[in-house]
Design a protein around this motif. Structure first.
Motif, PDB file in Angstrom:
ATOM      1  N   ARG A 184       9.875  11.546  -3.564  1.00  0.00           N
ATOM      2  CA  ARG A 184      10.383  12.984  -3.452  1.00  0.00           C
ATOM      3  C   ARG A 184      11.427  12.979  -2.295  1.00  0.00           C
ATOM      4  NH1 ARG A 184       4.510  13.756  -3.103  1.00  0.00           N
ATOM      5  NH2 ARG A 184       5.019  14.513  -0.756  1.00  0.00           N
ATOM      6  N   LEU A 185      11.234  12.388  -1.228  1.00  0.00           N
ATOM      7  CA  LEU A 185      12.305  12.282  -0.109  1.00  0.00           C
ATOM      8  C   LEU A 185      13.478  11.867  -0.857  1.00  0.00           C
ATOM      9  CD1 LEU A 185      10.111  11.205   2.875  1.00  0.00           C
ATOM     10  CD2 LEU A 185      11.173  13.461   2.588  1.00  0.00           C
ATOM     11  N   ARG A 211      20.010  19.001   7.891  1.00  0.00           N
ATOM     12  CA  ARG A 211      19.093  18.981   7.012  1.00  0.00           C
ATOM     13  C   ARG A 211      18.935  17.604   6.415  1.00  0.00           C
ATOM     14  NH1 ARG A 211      18.894  24.977   4.512  1.00  0.00           N
ATOM     15  NH2 ARG A 211      17.773  25.757   6.168  1.00  0.00           N
ATOM     16  N   THR A 212      20.395  17.236   5.722  1.00  0.00           N
ATOM     17  CA  THR A 212      20.454  16.054   5.155  1.00  0.00           C
ATOM     18  C   THR A 212      20.085  14.670   6.130  1.00  0.00           C
ATOM     19  OG1 THR A 212      22.329  16.902   3.933  1.00  0.00           O
ATOM     20  CG2 THR A 212      22.194  14.541   3.928  1.00  0.00           C
ATOM     21  N   VAL A 219      16.141  14.619   6.321  1.00  0.00           N
ATOM     22  CA  VAL A 219      15.668  14.167   5.294  1.00  0.00           C
ATOM     23  C   VAL A 219      15.762  12.678   5.200  1.00  0.00           C
ATOM     24  CG1 VAL A 219      15.409  14.291   2.779  1.00  0.00           C
ATOM     25  CG2 VAL A 219      15.466  16.275   4.270  1.00  0.00           C
ATOM     26  N   TYR A 245      13.190   9.713   4.912  1.00  0.00           N
ATOM     27  CA  TYR A 245      13.099   8.885   3.671  1.00  0.00           C
ATOM     28  C   TYR A 245      13.018   7.392   4.072  1.00  0.00           C
ATOM     29  CZ  TYR A 245      14.792   6.219  -0.183  1.00  0.00           C
ATOM     30  OH  TYR A 245      15.124   5.181  -1.294  1.00  0.00           O
ATOM     31  N   VAL A 273      19.561  16.004  -3.281  1.00  0.00           N
ATOM     32  CA  VAL A 273      19.668  17.515  -3.456  1.00  0.00           C
ATOM     33  C   VAL A 273      20.412  18.035  -2.068  1.00  0.00           C
ATOM     34  CG1 VAL A 273      18.465  19.681  -3.321  1.00  0.00           C
ATOM     35  CG2 VAL A 273      17.806  18.074  -4.989  1.00  0.00           C
ATOM     36  N   GLN A 274      20.227  17.515  -0.947  1.00  0.00           N
ATOM     37  CA  GLN A 274      20.616  17.990   0.221  1.00  0.00           C
ATOM     38  C   GLN A 274      22.200  17.488   0.204  1.00  0.00           C
ATOM     39  OE1 GLN A 274      19.903  19.881   2.677  1.00  0.00           O
ATOM     40  NE2 GLN A 274      17.738  20.433   1.582  1.00  0.00           N
ATOM     41  N   LYS A 300      14.727  12.073  -3.767  1.00  0.00           N
ATOM     42  CA  LYS A 300      15.420  13.208  -4.490  1.00  0.00           C
ATOM     43  C   LYS A 300      15.964  14.410  -3.854  1.00  0.00           C
ATOM     44  CE  LYS A 300      12.386  12.381  -8.647  1.00  0.00           C
ATOM     45  NZ  LYS A 300      11.267  12.957  -9.730  1.00  0.00           N
ATOM     46  N   LEU A 301      15.013  14.863  -2.523  1.00  0.00           N
ATOM     47  CA  LEU A 301      15.415  15.607  -1.652  1.00  0.00           C
ATOM     48  C   LEU A 301      16.742  15.285  -1.029  1.00  0.00           C
ATOM     49  CD1 LEU A 301      14.688  18.415  -0.504  1.00  0.00           C
ATOM     50  CD2 LEU A 301      13.271  17.268   1.143  1.00  0.00           C
TER      51      LEU A 301
END
Length: 127
Positions: free
Chosen positions: A7-8, A92-93, A96, A100, A14-15, A10-11
C-alpha cells in the motif's frame, strides 16, 4: 506487513504522480503568462508604430492589451498557487517514502532474522 508495504509503495507512486501533475500545471501557467506578456508587448509596440490601424481602433487595442495583461496576472497567480501545492505534494511524498523505506527495512530484517533462526534450528536438529 507486506500488505502495508504494498500500500505504501502504491501511495508513493500516487504522490509522485500528483507532484508531477502540479509541476506540469505550474509550467503550463508560466508558459501561458509568458505568451500573454508577449502578446501585450507586441500590441503595445504595434500601437505605437506609424501606419498601424491603432489610430482607427484605439479602444480595441487598449482592450486587447488590458485582456492580455489580466491573463498574464491570472496565470502568474495560478502558478504561485501551484508552487504551494508542489511544496505540499513534495512533503507528502517524502513522508510516505520514509514510511515505505522503514517498512521495507523492517521486512528485510524480519526475513533475515527468520532465516538465521531456521539455520540455527537446522544445525541443532543435525546434532
Amino acid at each position: 506487513m507486506s500488505t502495508r508495504k504494498d500500500r505504501l509503495k502504491k501511495l508513493v507512486k500516487v504522490q509522485e504522480q500528483l507532484k508531477a501533475l502540479h509541476e506540469t500545471r505550474h509550467a503550463t501557467y508560466l508558459a501561458a503568462a509568458a505568451t500573454a506578456d508577449a502578446e501585450a508587448r507586441e500590441l503595445v509596440a504595434h500601437f505605437d508604430s506609424d501606419g498601424a490601424l491603432s489610430g482607427l481602433f484605439p479602444d480595441l487595442y487598449h482592450r486587447r492589451i488590458a485582456n492580455a495583461v489580466v491573463r498574464k496576472d491570472t496565470n502568474l497567480e495560478s502558478a504561485r498557487q501551484e508552487v504551494a501545492l508542489i511544496a505540499t505534494a513534495t512533503a507528502r511524498t517524502n513522508m510516505v517514502e520514509r514510511a515505505y523505506k522503514e517498512v521495507r527495512r523492517r521486512d528485510e530484517r524480519e526475513s533475515s532474522d527468520r532465516e538465521r533462526l531456521d539455520l540455527i534450528a537446522q544445525k541443532r536438529s543435525e546434532e
